[in-house]
Design a protein around this motif. Structure first.
Motif, PDB file in Angstrom:
ATOM      1  N   THR A 290      -5.923   3.643   3.149  1.00  0.00           N
ATOM      2  CA  THR A 290      -4.653   3.726   2.272  1.00  0.00           C
ATOM      3  C   THR A 290      -4.877   3.295   0.709  1.00  0.00           C
ATOM      4  O   THR A 290      -5.796   2.212   0.429  1.00  0.00           O
ATOM      5  N   ILE A 291      -4.429   3.946  -0.118  1.00  0.00           N
ATOM      6  CA  ILE A 291      -4.400   3.795  -1.672  1.00  0.00           C
ATOM      7  C   ILE A 291      -3.321   3.419  -2.396  1.00  0.00           C
ATOM      8  O   ILE A 291      -2.311   4.372  -2.131  1.00  0.00           O
ATOM      9  N   ALA A 292      -2.904   2.468  -2.893  1.00  0.00           N
ATOM     10  CA  ALA A 292      -1.659   2.254  -3.896  1.00  0.00           C
ATOM     11  C   ALA A 292      -1.815   2.864  -4.913  1.00  0.00           C
ATOM     12  O   ALA A 292      -2.940   2.979  -5.783  1.00  0.00           O
ATOM     13  N   VAL A 293      -0.817   3.536  -5.678  1.00  0.00           N
ATOM     14  CA  VAL A 293      -0.796   4.055  -6.819  1.00  0.00           C
ATOM     15  C   VAL A 293       0.188   3.204  -7.575  1.00  0.00           C
ATOM     16  O   VAL A 293       1.419   3.133  -7.414  1.00  0.00           O
ATOM     17  N   LEU A 294      -0.345   2.790  -9.025  1.00  0.00           N
ATOM     18  CA  LEU A 294       0.207   2.167  -9.683  1.00  0.00           C
ATOM     19  C   LEU A 294       0.195   2.891 -11.055  1.00  0.00           C
ATOM     20  O   LEU A 294      -0.788   3.533 -11.508  1.00  0.00           O
ATOM     21  N   PRO A 295       1.206   2.822 -11.763  1.00  0.00           N
ATOM     22  CA  PRO A 295       1.269   3.321 -13.232  1.00  0.00           C
ATOM     23  C   PRO A 295       0.271   2.465 -14.152  1.00  0.00           C
ATOM     24  O   PRO A 295       0.139   1.350 -14.010  1.00  0.00           O
ATOM     25  N   VAL A 326      -6.532  10.059   6.610  1.00  0.00           N
ATOM     26  CA  VAL A 326      -6.930   9.838   7.842  1.00  0.00           C
ATOM     27  C   VAL A 326      -8.206  10.726   8.087  1.00  0.00           C
ATOM     28  O   VAL A 326      -7.989  11.845   8.158  1.00  0.00           O
ATOM     29  N   CYS A 327      -9.309  10.424   8.234  1.00  0.00           N
ATOM     30  CA  CYS A 327     -10.796  11.360   8.380  1.00  0.00           C
ATOM     31  C   CYS A 327     -11.555  10.868   9.558  1.00  0.00           C
ATOM     32  O   CYS A 327     -11.348   9.645  10.012  1.00  0.00           O
ATOM     33  N   ASN A 328     -12.202  11.389   9.868  1.00  0.00           N
ATOM     34  CA  ASN A 328     -13.361  11.419  11.085  1.00  0.00           C
ATOM     35  C   ASN A 328     -14.817  11.426  10.473  1.00  0.00           C
ATOM     36  O   ASN A 328     -15.079  12.206   9.390  1.00  0.00           O
ATOM     37  N   THR A 329     -15.561  11.296  11.491  1.00  0.00           N
ATOM     38  CA  THR A 329     -17.270  11.688  10.906  1.00  0.00           C
ATOM     39  C   THR A 329     -17.380  13.058  10.809  1.00  0.00           C
ATOM     40  O   THR A 329     -18.576  13.536  10.536  1.00  0.00           O
ATOM     41  N   ASN A 330     -16.941  13.922  11.451  1.00  0.00           N
ATOM     42  CA  ASN A 330     -16.749  15.424  11.454  1.00  0.00           C
ATOM     43  C   ASN A 330     -16.624  15.974  10.108  1.00  0.00           C
ATOM     44  O   ASN A 330     -16.433  17.117   9.861  1.00  0.00           O
ATOM     45  N   GLU A 335      -5.143  13.668   8.774  1.00  0.00           N
ATOM     46  CA  GLU A 335      -3.854  13.589   8.260  1.00  0.00           C
ATOM     47  C   GLU A 335      -3.686  13.000   6.539  1.00  0.00           C
ATOM     48  O   GLU A 335      -4.529  12.142   6.639  1.00  0.00           O
ATOM     49  N   PHE A 336      -2.947  13.575   5.912  1.00  0.00           N
ATOM     50  CA  PHE A 336      -2.819  13.009   4.709  1.00  0.00           C
ATOM     51  C   PHE A 336      -1.140  12.729   4.320  1.00  0.00           C
ATOM     52  O   PHE A 336      -0.222  13.553   4.404  1.00  0.00           O
ATOM     53  N   HIS A 337      -1.008  11.268   4.496  1.00  0.00           N
ATOM     54  CA  HIS A 337       0.430  10.776   4.286  1.00  0.00           C
ATOM     55  C   HIS A 337       0.553  10.239   3.110  1.00  0.00           C
ATOM     56  O   HIS A 337      -0.086   9.621   2.566  1.00  0.00           O
ATOM     57  N   LYS A 338       1.777  10.521   2.330  1.00  0.00           N
ATOM     58  CA  LYS A 338       2.246  10.303   1.190  1.00  0.00           C
ATOM     59  C   LYS A 338       3.629   9.388   1.172  1.00  0.00           C
ATOM     60  O   LYS A 338       4.496   9.826   1.862  1.00  0.00           O
ATOM     61  N   LYS A 339       3.601   8.232   0.837  1.00  0.00           N
ATOM     62  CA  LYS A 339       4.729   7.356   0.558  1.00  0.00           C
ATOM     63  C   LYS A 339       5.128   7.025  -0.817  1.00  0.00           C
ATOM     64  O   LYS A 339       4.217   6.801  -1.652  1.00  0.00           O
ATOM     65  N   GLY A 340       6.229   7.283  -0.931  1.00  0.00           N
ATOM     66  CA  GLY A 340       6.984   7.064  -2.376  1.00  0.00           C
ATOM     67  C   GLY A 340       6.997   7.962  -3.080  1.00  0.00           C
ATOM     68  O   GLY A 340       6.375   9.161  -2.942  1.00  0.00           O
ATOM     69  N   SER A 341       8.063   8.210  -4.051  1.00  0.00           N
ATOM     70  CA  SER A 341       8.430   9.339  -4.773  1.00  0.00           C
ATOM     71  C   SER A 341       7.291   9.308  -6.023  1.00  0.00           C
ATOM     72  O   SER A 341       7.470  10.413  -6.689  1.00  0.00           O
ATOM     73  N   SER A 342       6.607   8.328  -6.395  1.00  0.00           N
ATOM     74  CA  SER A 342       5.747   8.465  -7.622  1.00  0.00           C
ATOM     75  C   SER A 342       4.363   8.413  -7.270  1.00  0.00           C
ATOM     76  O   SER A 342       3.427   8.444  -8.228  1.00  0.00           O
ATOM     77  N   SER A 343       4.063   8.711  -5.931  1.00  0.00           N
ATOM     78  CA  SER A 343       2.647   8.685  -5.481  1.00  0.00           C
ATOM     79  C   SER A 343       1.949  10.293  -5.661  1.00  0.00           C
ATOM     80  O   SER A 343       1.792  10.916  -4.886  1.00  0.00           O
TER      81      SER A 343
END
Length: 370
Positions: A290-295, A326-330, A335-343
């Motif tokens: 998870t990565i937070a996106v800040l201006p 969400v990744c694995n060793t292969n 999954e690529f999940h986005k939260k928030g309107s500014s991300s």
């Protein structure tokens, strides 16, 4: 010596007040110097500790995951760790008609006021700016004034909230539950056929109960890793299956022979078939990042600031804008999940996030699966 301690306590309280009243400006003081309040670079995660098999009385598999330093009382730290526990319990159910040989999993996530000062007794996180319990835990510093003791918790007033761009986003445990359930099912981490008992008649339903012990950010990653670690620790018990009805009885340890694990003769009826207990065969581990996106605070640079493994403070300042890969060793992106309107991320940033997700999967695969 007393005056020195009083001065230090006073400075700590002023820092606590600044962090609580002006979280965006407080964090900006650090990010403008390419560092975070806990000393980490932007791209660095907190240390992860995983403990398994610590709840053996009422569960068939358990795990505890901690993000961060356990010593939250250290004056050099500005927050505490995120810690969750998970336990697997079993229920015998009836498989669906379309998947007669498959079992299933269910996930529940719960919290309490012990999880953090903003959680109520029902496990809901409050973002009421008038709440006197809005506070970032940073130790038990107090300041005396005329013999009185001033509380650590500093209320975030409506005036302060109104003058800030920060919009607090509450933790939604139901959303985390749904996401974990969906991710585990789609990741091929476990084979659902191994949860089948009698085709078309009975199958295991694994209930993963997750409880938030302490919340200092990034509950999504901690909860998913904890659920996977508990599944890795899960061992299905020995059972007796009725050949006629498909009924299942879990064989207790008292009914097992201490020498070879055979069932005692009084239960060894010809109409029952014994099924040995086993651990699950695990597939590639779904590893979240998870990565937070800040201006950006730099007028000359409009690129957003990306903070890996955000703390609760960093999540609040980002107003819930984040992405989770969400990744694995292969080297598969589950999954690529986005939260928030500014991300919003550029193509190069998405590639960088995916690359970091693959690296994190390699790093945590052995840690979680043992």
């Amino acid at each position: 010596m007393t005056s020195v301690h009083n001065a230090q306590d006073g400075r700590e309280w002023i820092l606590d007040a600044y962090r609580a009243l002006e979280p965006k400006n407080y964090l900006g003081e650090f990010t403008s110097n390419n560092v975070r309040p806990d000393g980490r670079p932007f791209h660095t995660s907190r240390p992860i500790t995983i403990l398994t098999s610590f709840l053996q009385r009422n569960s068939y598999g358990s795990a505890m995951v901690t993000f961060g330093n356990d010593n939250a009382s250290n004056s050099n730290t500005t927050g505490s760790s995120t810690r969750v526990i998970a336990a697997c319990t079993l229920l015998v159910g009836h498989p669906g008609p379309s998947t007669p040989t498959h079992g299933d999993i269910d996930v529940s996530v719960s919290a309490s006021p012990l999880s953090g000062p903003r959680f109520d007794i029902g496990g809901r996180e409050s973002v009421d700016t008038a709440s006197p319990f809005y506070n970032y835990q940073s130790g038990k510093s107090t300041a005396s004034n005329g013999g009185g003791i001033m509380n650590d918790s500093v209320p975030l007033t409506d005036a302060v909230a109104g003058g800030s761009d920060t919009q607090l986003q509450p933790t939604d445990t139901k959303e985390i539950e749904s996401w974990i359930r969906r991710t585990i099912r789609s990741s091929r981490f476990i084979d659902p056929t191994e949860l089948g008992i009698e085709p078309g008649k009975s199958a295991w339903r694994v209930r993963i109960s997750i409880h938030i012990i302490n919340h200092d950010g990034n509950l999504w990653d901690a909860s998913l890793l904890c659920a996977c670690a508990a599944l890795g620790d899960l061992r299905l018990p020995v059972v007796e299956v009725d050949r006629r009805s498909g009924g299942v009885r879990i064989v207790s340890n008292d009914d097992l022979d201490n020498n070879d694990g055979a069932i005692n003769s009084k239960h060894n009826n010809s109409k029952f078939e014994r099924r040995k207990g086993q651990s699950l065969t695990l597939g590639p581990l779904p590893v979240p990042l998870t990565i937070a996106v800040l201006p950006s605070n730099d007028e000359n640079n409009s690129r957003d600031i990306l903070l890996i493994d955000p703390t609760h403070l960093e999540e609040d300042v980002s107003s819930g804008n984040s992405v989770t890969v969400v990744c694995n060793t292969n080297k598969e992106i589950i999954e690529f999940h986005k939260k928030g309107s500014s991300s919003r991320l550029s193509v190069d940033q998405i590639k960088a996030v995916a690359s970091m997700g693959f690296g994190r999967a390699q790093e945590l695969e052995t840690l979680v699966k043992g």
